[in-house]
Design a protein around this motif. Structure first.
Motif, PDB file in Angstrom:
ATOM      1  N   UNK A  58       7.174  -6.348  -1.593  1.00  0.00           N
ATOM      2  CA  UNK A  58       7.912  -5.892  -0.413  1.00  0.00           C
ATOM      3  C   UNK A  58       8.357  -4.431  -0.528  1.00  0.00           C
ATOM      4  N   UNK A  59       7.513  -3.630  -1.158  1.00  0.00           N
ATOM      5  CA  UNK A  59       7.845  -2.208  -1.324  1.00  0.00           C
ATOM      6  C   UNK A  59       8.127  -1.540   0.029  1.00  0.00           C
ATOM      7  N   UNK A  60       7.387  -1.971   1.067  1.00  0.00           N
ATOM      8  CA  UNK A  60       7.547  -1.353   2.394  1.00  0.00           C
ATOM      9  C   UNK A  60       8.905  -1.703   3.019  1.00  0.00           C
ATOM     10  N   UNK A  61       9.372  -2.932   2.695  1.00  0.00           N
ATOM     11  CA  UNK A  61      10.588  -3.427   3.372  1.00  0.00           C
ATOM     12  C   UNK A  61      11.879  -3.033   2.651  1.00  0.00           C
ATOM     13  N   UNK A  62      11.771  -2.858   1.357  1.00  0.00           N
ATOM     14  CA  UNK A  62      12.977  -2.565   0.566  1.00  0.00           C
ATOM     15  C   UNK A  62      13.620  -1.269   1.050  1.00  0.00           C
ATOM     16  N   UNK A  63      14.946  -1.325   1.222  1.00  0.00           N
ATOM     17  CA  UNK A  63      15.654  -0.133   1.675  1.00  0.00           C
ATOM     18  C   UNK A  63      16.437   0.489   0.527  1.00  0.00           C
ATOM     19  N   UNK A  64      16.664   1.778   0.653  1.00  0.00           N
ATOM     20  CA  UNK A  64      17.341   2.502  -0.426  1.00  0.00           C
ATOM     21  C   UNK A  64      18.833   2.192  -0.478  1.00  0.00           C
TER      22      UNK A  64
ATOM     23  N   UNK B  43      -2.338  -0.920   7.198  1.00  0.00           N
ATOM     24  CA  UNK B  43      -1.963  -2.056   8.039  1.00  0.00           C
ATOM     25  C   UNK B  43      -0.454  -2.192   8.146  1.00  0.00           C
ATOM     26  N   UNK B  44       0.231  -1.744   7.099  1.00  0.00           N
ATOM     27  CA  UNK B  44       1.688  -1.890   7.100  1.00  0.00           C
ATOM     28  C   UNK B  44       2.391  -0.730   7.787  1.00  0.00           C
ATOM     29  N   UNK B  45       1.670   0.334   8.043  1.00  0.00           N
ATOM     30  CA  UNK B  45       2.294   1.518   8.610  1.00  0.00           C
ATOM     31  C   UNK B  45       2.788   1.270  10.028  1.00  0.00           C
ATOM     32  N   UNK B  46       1.977   0.563  10.831  1.00  0.00           N
ATOM     33  CA  UNK B  46       2.335   0.355  12.235  1.00  0.00           C
ATOM     34  C   UNK B  46       3.634  -0.435  12.385  1.00  0.00           C
ATOM     35  N   UNK B  47       3.783  -1.611  11.693  1.00  0.00           N
ATOM     36  CA  UNK B  47       5.063  -2.313  11.819  1.00  0.00           C
ATOM     37  C   UNK B  47       6.226  -1.487  11.329  1.00  0.00           C
TER      38      UNK B  47
END
Lengths: 181, 268
Positions: A58-64, B43-47
């Motif tokens: 979840x690297x994309x979702x984790x917030x700082x 693919x993850x950039x758009x969301x």
């Protein structure tokens, strides 16, 4: 805290070493917490491993912002709660009704190696109801506030404080008994 | 062990360690899981972008503004591209038009005004009027042969020398009307014709205005209007240093065959 944010930032940028450092930093705390909650080493190991895998994905979702340690602890608590619910659906006995105690014999593939104190504590914790155990563990070990625990348990702060008092009293008497022996 | 503090101390002192071999194995699993999810990053950039935009009213507003501007630019660009007309398109389209009528108002340097009318039929026959003279030609048969009559007496006039120079230049040499021969008929040295950028008006949506490419020719010295959709020329205004040409193109009516027949003219 600042160090964590820096590591998270690096991790989000794809730095594998940052993930390794976070893993090294928190694995013991999470394992200890999980062992205290479930009194079953292999389940505790599975849960902590799942939490780290989920975190890595979840690297994309984790917030700082926020406290990473508390976030990971909450993840562990939630996963154990989910497992407990799933097992209660399928079996007559759940992890709450453990008859077994932690064995002194280590499995060759065992990840966590418990000290005597932790094994004693885990066995004592297993004897108190799960909600109380969760409050005591998260408060004592996870350094969480009653408000934060109330949010996890979806209960009022008074209820959580009550669970803490009952849990602590029972734990105290169990440990006193154990230690006195 | 009585107080909560003592129990807390007991919690903190209860140590745990990990098996290094298993430690490495778990870490590998974690790293592999991380690798698998970070590879398909696009693919993850758009969301993620959507989350950022939807996070606050300001970013929502900014995103909406960007979309609106992009749409306007797109429409503008599409509109310009789809309807841009160049001179070569107009010249080509004029050569393929089956019939037409051209009316030329010519003011020579001595300030004498003339009206010249030219009709072309679908089968390449031509009739022209200038003053008291009528000209007939059949370009499908003989490209250089004109039959010339006195309009009032209907008397046949001998020789091409009676053909006014302008019509001779316009039709006689190549035997075919073209905008190229027309522009070369003017005294001004027109070196090239390009669209003139005009204000966005109701007329500019339907017509294109051309000017001479050469800088030394003033914009008012040559102006050509063409229809944007059909690409047909409708008017020429040429103003050399002295005199002028004002030319109108009409594509609305096809004259019957007798109109282009010299015999029919004389028998009337």
């Amino acid at each position: 805290m600042v160090e964590d944010r820096l590591l998270i930032w690096k991790f989000k940028l794809g730095n594998r070493d940052a993930l390794r450092q976070l893993y090294e930093k928190y694995k013991n705390d999470l394992l200890k917490l999980a062992v205290s909650l479930v009194n079953d080493i292999s389940t505790a190991e599975d849960v902590v491993q799942d939490v780290f895998v989920g975190f890595a994905q979840s690297a994309e979702k984790i917030q700082l912002r926020g406290n990473l340690k508390k976030y990971l602890i909450t993840c562990v608590a939630n996963r154990i709660r989910n497992r407990k619910r799933d097992r209660q659906r399928h079996e007559t006995s759940g992890i709450d009704d453990l008859n077994c105690t932690i064995s002194d014999v280590n499995r060759p593939e065992q990840w966590a190696i418990l000290s005597e104190e932790l094994a004693l504590l885990s066995n004592a914790m297993a004897q108190i109801p799960y909600e109380q155990r969760e409050v005591v563990t998260l408060y004592m070990q996870g350094d969480m506030t009653f408000r934060q625990i109330a949010k996890i348990q979806n209960a009022s702060i008074n209820t959580v404080q009550g669970r803490y008092r009952y849990g602590l009293n029972k734990l105290r008497s169990i440990l006193n008994g154990e230690i006195d022996q | 062990m009585k107080s909560a503090d003592e129990i807390k101390k007991f919690f903190k002192s209860a140590a745990i360690d990990t098996n290094p071999k298993m430690d490495e194995a778990v870490l590998n699993k974690v790293l592999i899981a991380n690798e698998k999810t970070t590879n398909p990053k696009s693919a993850a950039i758009v969301p993620k972008l959507r989350r950022i935009i939807m996070k606050s009213p300001i970013t929502k507003l900014a995103a909406a503004a960007v979309i609106v501007i992009a749409v306007f630019i797109g429409i503008e660009k599409f509109d310009t591209n789809s309807s841009s007309v160049v001179w070569a398109d107009v010249a080509e389209r004029f050569e393929s038009v089956p019939f037409f009528n051209i009316t030329i108002y010519l003011c020579d340097p001595s300030n004498k005004t003339k009206k010249i009318e030219i009709w072309k039929s679908e089968d390449s026959r031509v009739r022209a009027h200038e003053g008291n003279t009528v000209f007939f030609a059949d370009f499908s048969k003989d490209k250089n042969k004109f039959t010339i009559f006195d309009r009032s007496t209907k008397k046949l006039l001998n020789g091409d020398e009676n053909l006014p120079p302008f019509i001779w230049r316009l039709c006689g040499k190549k035997g075919q009307f073209s905008l190229d021969t027309l522009t070369k008929s003017f005294p001004s040295d027109v070196k090239g014709i390009i669209p003139l950028e005009t204000a966005d008006t109701a007329a500019s949506k339907e017509t294109v205005l051309f000017k001479a490419k050469a800088k030394e020719i003033a914009p008012e010295a040559l102006k050509i209007w063409a229809l944007r959709e059909s690409k047909l020329p409708i008017r020429f205004v040429v103003r050399p240093s002295k005199g002028y040409y004002d030319i109108f193109f009409d594509y609305s009516e096809q004259k019957d065959a007798a109109f282009f027949d010299p015999m029919a003219f004389t028998n009337q």
